[in-house]
Design an enzyme around this catalytic site. Structure first.
Site: not given
Ligand code: DQA
Length: 146
Positions: A11-12, A19, A24, A75, A78, A99, A101, A108
């Protein structure tokens, strides 16, 4: 025939570029997809790159990857911090999952310090911005050689 690797985004991540660029970076998900395809070619991977805002869709794609791919870079956004369903889906497939990020989740908010999926993946890459995708694919190439 090139080996298929799924690169899955939660998501997102479709909003990358606009964003929180301070966290990011300025690249869009489409820029990252292009970089993954270029590197995939070098590594002998056919990249299947996808994004969804829905948890169950990620579960479906992990199951599909188990049938079609040699590995997954994910990735989970959240959902990393909340999803037992993703944990179970990763456990249920027999291919390596890395995994990743963009941000260093340990530097954080406290709620980002725990990942539900980390205990069941081959390894975790975090904190290198868009380069985390590159490193995750290289890690998969390494795992798939051995
Ligand atoms: C994320 C880190 C997560 O905590 C966050 O909710 C994201 C992006 C990252 O790529 O740093 O959506 O996965």
């Amino acid at each position: 025939m090139a080996r298929k690797v799924f690169v899955l985004n939660g998501p997102n991540l479709n909003s990358l570029g606009k964003r929180e660029p301070g966290i990011y970076g300025g690249k869009t998900l489409s820029d990252i997809e292009t970089d993954c395809r270029t590197l995939g070619n070098e590594l002998g991977f056919e990249i299947d790159f996808r994004q969804t805002n829905h948890e169950g869709v990620l579960v479906d794609w992990l199951q599909e990857a188990g049938d079609k791919a040699v590995g997954v870079a994910i990735n989970p956004g959240a959902y990393s911090h909340t999803s037992i369903a993703l944990h179970d889906a990763i456990r249920s497939i027999d291919i390596p999952v890395v995994e990743l990020h963009l941000s260093n989740i340990h530097a954080r908010e406290a709620f980002r310090h725990v990942s539900m999926v980390s205990p069941v993946v081959a390894g975790v890459i975090l904190g290198f911005g868009p380069n985390s995708y590159d490193l995750a694919l290289r890690a998969l190439a390494d795992i798939c050689e051995n």
